[in-house]
Design an enzyme around this catalytic site. Structure first.
Site, PDB file in Angstrom:
ATOM      1  N   LYS A 174       0.876  -1.195   0.000  1.00 18.05           N
ATOM      2  CA  LYS A 174       0.000   0.000   0.000  1.00 18.05           C
ATOM      3  C   LYS A 174       0.902   1.230   0.000  1.00 18.05           C
ATOM      4  O   LYS A 174       1.375   1.667   1.042  1.00 18.05           O
ATOM      5  CB  LYS A 174      -0.881  -0.029   1.247  1.00 18.05           C
ATOM      6  CG  LYS A 174      -2.260   0.548   1.106  1.00 18.05           C
ATOM      7  CD  LYS A 174      -2.361   1.988   0.670  1.00 18.05           C
ATOM      8  CE  LYS A 174      -2.115   3.023   1.732  1.00 18.05           C
ATOM      9  NZ  LYS A 174      -1.876   4.374   1.198  1.00 18.05           N
ATOM     10  N   GLU A 249       9.281   2.580  10.737  1.00 20.58           N
ATOM     11  CA  GLU A 249      10.360   3.556  10.596  1.00 20.58           C
ATOM     12  C   GLU A 249       9.667   4.896  10.460  1.00 20.58           C
ATOM     13  O   GLU A 249       8.928   5.115   9.505  1.00 20.58           O
ATOM     14  CB  GLU A 249      11.146   3.192   9.323  1.00 20.58           C
ATOM     15  CG  GLU A 249      12.566   3.618   9.326  1.00 20.58           C
ATOM     16  CD  GLU A 249      13.275   3.295  10.607  1.00 20.58           C
ATOM     17  OE1 GLU A 249      13.475   2.111  10.899  1.00 20.58           O
ATOM     18  OE2 GLU A 249      13.610   4.250  11.339  1.00 20.58           O
ATOM     19  N   CYS A 283      14.096  10.869   5.436  1.00 13.69           N
ATOM     20  CA  CYS A 283      13.962  10.640   6.886  1.00 13.69           C
ATOM     21  C   CYS A 283      15.296  10.916   7.566  1.00 13.69           C
ATOM     22  O   CYS A 283      15.330  11.258   8.749  1.00 13.69           O
ATOM     23  CB  CYS A 283      13.466   9.244   7.227  1.00 13.69           C
ATOM     24  SG  CYS A 283      13.198   8.164   5.854  1.00 13.69           S
ATOM     25  N   GLU A 384       9.511  17.463  13.202  1.00 14.62           N
ATOM     26  CA  GLU A 384      10.011  17.165  11.854  1.00 14.62           C
ATOM     27  C   GLU A 384       9.313  18.076  10.841  1.00 14.62           C
ATOM     28  O   GLU A 384       8.090  18.174  10.826  1.00 14.62           O
ATOM     29  CB  GLU A 384       9.730  15.697  11.515  1.00 14.62           C
ATOM     30  CG  GLU A 384      10.358  15.290  10.195  1.00 14.62           C
ATOM     31  CD  GLU A 384      10.222  13.799   9.915  1.00 14.62           C
ATOM     32  OE1 GLU A 384       9.102  13.280  10.026  1.00 14.62           O
ATOM     33  OE2 GLU A 384      11.253  13.176   9.575  1.00 14.62           O
TER      34      GLU A 384
HETATM   35  P1  ADP Z   1       3.762  10.527   4.889  1.00 14.87           P
HETATM   36  O1  ADP Z   1       3.063  11.838   5.040  1.00 14.87           O
HETATM   37  O2  ADP Z   1       5.231  10.563   5.106  1.00 14.87           O
HETATM   38  O3  ADP Z   1       3.368   9.752   3.666  1.00 14.87           O
HETATM   39  P2  ADP Z   1       1.908   9.065   6.574  1.00 14.87           P
HETATM   40  O4  ADP Z   1       2.192   8.469   7.895  1.00 14.87           O
HETATM   41  O5  ADP Z   1       0.812  10.036   6.455  1.00 14.87           O
HETATM   42  O6  ADP Z   1       3.311   9.678   6.153  1.00 14.87           O
HETATM   43  O7  ADP Z   1       1.643   7.924   5.493  1.00 14.87           O
HETATM   44  C1  ADP Z   1       2.501   6.824   5.289  1.00 14.87           C
HETATM   45  C2  ADP Z   1       1.704   5.693   4.677  1.00 14.87           C
HETATM   46  O8  ADP Z   1       0.730   5.247   5.613  1.00 14.87           O
HETATM   47  C3  ADP Z   1       0.926   6.081   3.420  1.00 14.87           C
HETATM   48  O9  ADP Z   1       0.943   5.002   2.496  1.00 14.87           O
HETATM   49  C4  ADP Z   1      -0.455   6.317   3.970  1.00 14.87           C
HETATM   50  O10 ADP Z   1      -1.464   6.175   2.985  1.00 14.87           O
HETATM   51  C5  ADP Z   1      -0.549   5.216   5.005  1.00 14.87           C
HETATM   52  N1  ADP Z   1      -1.566   5.448   6.049  1.00 14.87           N
HETATM   53  C6  ADP Z   1      -1.976   6.624   6.573  1.00 14.87           C
HETATM   54  N2  ADP Z   1      -2.936   6.432   7.493  1.00 14.87           N
HETATM   55  C7  ADP Z   1      -3.156   5.101   7.566  1.00 14.87           C
HETATM   56  C8  ADP Z   1      -4.047   4.261   8.339  1.00 14.87           C
HETATM   57  N3  ADP Z   1      -4.885   4.768   9.237  1.00 14.87           N
HETATM   58  N4  ADP Z   1      -3.992   2.929   8.132  1.00 14.87           N
HETATM   59  C9  ADP Z   1      -3.129   2.399   7.252  1.00 14.87           C
HETATM   60  N5  ADP Z   1      -2.279   3.127   6.495  1.00 14.87           N
HETATM   61  C10 ADP Z   1      -2.286   4.466   6.643  1.00 14.87           C
END
Ligand code: ADP
Length: 492
Positions: A174, A249, A283, A384
């Site tokens: 995903k 991470e 990161c 960050e």
């Molecule tokens: P970034 O802004 O660095 O992408 P996020 O933590 O927002 O960091 O997202 C990282 C990944 O986690 C993305 O693929 C995002 O779609 C996914 N993600 C965000 N929220 C959820 C959730 N509640 N459950 C599963 N995956 C999620």
């Protein structure tokens, strides 16, 4: 226009819900790269079910055979390197040189993991009993979810998918919705390498919906996540009642410590590369420079000069040093933090605005920004930012430098600039980060060396290198009694 689809059980699928979103080039917001068919909960569920159904047979496939397929994926990535690098640049914004660097790292990791397939060894252990012995076997978990961010859209998925597959797991991948093109290309590469249907599935959909459905599915036994600390810790708590394994991470606030005896030119160049390279969207990016008072004026004037020399522009222009922020939301966040820095009393010594100029009109460009006289209680010293913003914190001596460097909830990477052997080793002993660099930037890493952080940055086993399969395997312990007799007495 290109359409980006999910790949489930060996087929590319349109969204059943009909919902879509656009993939936009952050350097030219009028360049719409394509449309993403957004997977709903139902499709996310069917991806997990496909992976679950494919697991038994993939687990029984000998590890070296799995490794051969992964090795083929590495060769296909090499063949399609330019195409993949161009895709990274177009949808994520980093320069082509940086994108090629990412590809090199990704190919090296996949190659390394393929080799690990012949080294999935256990231990044999002598027993306390005669004619008995014990040994261990490494086994896969089942369905693994790889949930990834947009900033290294090929390397991070590659360093999760390759070890997961080599270990015998099936995968639901995903990616972030901002980088679907690279996710599709990477999925193509792995499947063209010969994976049976269902072994690797791609779900293009939002985190809150498709991502949530994946992590909540009972067949998902392990989750490897890279992204924000907020999301990572939320996922961790959410799946804890099911006993799901989590490797995460997350954020960083990586410091460089600049001691008075160091080579200042080297410290300045390395800090500038670490802070502004890849637009600060790594990161491991340098976000704090902790500098001994005596050399702080010189350091600040030189880093300001260097920051101003970076050329901003679209990543596919060979003259560009720094590309745009990945999207409007990230761009707004960076500018918001610059305002917070000013309001909190830090001294803005360069940058601080949206970058203007020829070719920058339609992109999310922020000037490389340096704040001086930042104190550790300020938000820009603690949170960050994920943009080209550096905070300089002046300190009186080594002890204060270490206290400031460790005054962070994060602990991914760090570096020290010094030519003094005693300070070097004291720094290595005292710094609270998972990785540290001596006289080189906080960024960078090699495919065969473990990667990861401590404190609120990292959870679970380290990724890559000698530890890359640790997260993706369980240990089975086997006791063999070949006496052929009933055991005398009790063994505990
Ligand atoms: P970034 O802004 O660095 O992408 P996020 O933590 O927002 O960091 O997202 C990282 C990944 O986690 C993305 O693929 C995002 O779609 C996914 N993600 C965000 N929220 C959820 C959730 N509640 N459950 C599963 N995956 C999620």
């Amino acid at each position: 226009m290109t359409i980006f689809r999910s790949y489930i059980n060996g087929a590319w699928l349109n969204s059943a819900s009909g919902r879509t979103s656009l993939n936009i080039d952050p350097a030219h917001t009028d360049d719409v790269i394509g449309t993403i068919e957004l997977a709903s909960r139902e499709e996310a569920r069917s991806a997990v079910e496909a992976a679950h159904a494919a697991f038994r047979s993939w687990k029984r496939t000998p590890a070296p055979t799995r490794g051969r397929i992964v090795a083929r994926a590495a060769r296909l990535m090499e063949e399609r390197k330019e195409e993949l690098a161009a895709a990274i640049t177009r949808e994520e914004g980093k320069t082509l040189a940086e994108a090629r660097g990412e590809l090199t790292r990704a190919i090296n990791v996949v190659e390394f993991c393929a080799g690990e397939s012949r080294r999935m060894v256990g231990e044999t252990i002598p027993s306390e009993l005669p004619a008995n012995f014990a040994y261990t076997i490494k086994e896969p978990h089942g369905v693994v979810a790889a949930i990834t961010p947009w900033n290294f859209p090929v390397a991070i998925p590659a360093w999760k998918i390759a070890p997961a597959l080599v270990a015998g797991n099936t995968v639901v991948f995903k990616p972030a919705t901002l980088t679907p093109m690279t996710a599709v290309l990477l999925t193509e590469v792995f499947n063209e390498a010969g994976l049976p249907p269902g072994v690797l599935n791609l779900v293009l959909g939002s985190g809150g919906e498709a991502g949530d459905e994946i992590v909540c599915h009972p067949a998902v036994k392990a989750i490897s996540f890279t992204g924000s600390t907020e999301t990572g810790l939320k996922l961790y708590a959410q799946v804890a009642p099911r006993g799901v394994k989590v490797q995460a991470e997350m954020g960083g606030k990586n410091p460089v410590v600049v001691l008075e005896d160091c080579d200042i030119a080297l410290a300045v160049e390395s800090t500038a590369q670490g802070a502004f390279g890849s637009t600060g969207q790594r990161c491991t990016a340098t976000s704090r420079a902790i500098v001994i008072d005596k050399v702080a004026d010189e350091f600040v004037s030189k880093i300001v000069e260097r920051a101003k020399s970076f050329r901003l522009g679209p990543g596919d222009d060979p003259n560009t040093d720094i590309g745009p922020s990945v999207d409007e939301s990230q761009f707004t966040t960076v500018l918001k933090y610059i305002d917070i820095g000013r309001e909190d009393g830090a001294e803005l010594v360069c940058g601080g605005r949206r970058a203007e100029g020829d070719g920058l009109e339609n992109g999310w460009f922020v000037e490389p920004t340096v704040f001086d006289r930042v104190t550790t209680d300020m938000r820009i010293a603690q949170e960050e930012i994920f943009g080209p913003v550096l905070s300089v914190i002046r300190v009186k001596d080594f002890d204060e430098a270490m206290a400031v460097a460790n005054d962070s909830e994060y602990g991914l990477s760090s570096s020290v600039f010094t030519n003094d052997v005693n300070s070097t080793y004291r720094f290595i002993d005292e710094i609270e980060t998972g990785m540290t660099h001596i006289n080189s930037p906080t960024t960078g890493g090699e495919a065969h060396i473990p990667f990861g952080g401590v404190k609120h940055t990292g959870l679970g086993a380290r990724e890559q290198g000698s530890t890359s399969l640790d997260f993706y395997t369980e240990l089975k312990v086997v006791y063999v009694d070949y006496t052929g007799r009933k055991r005398e007495g009790n063994l505990y």
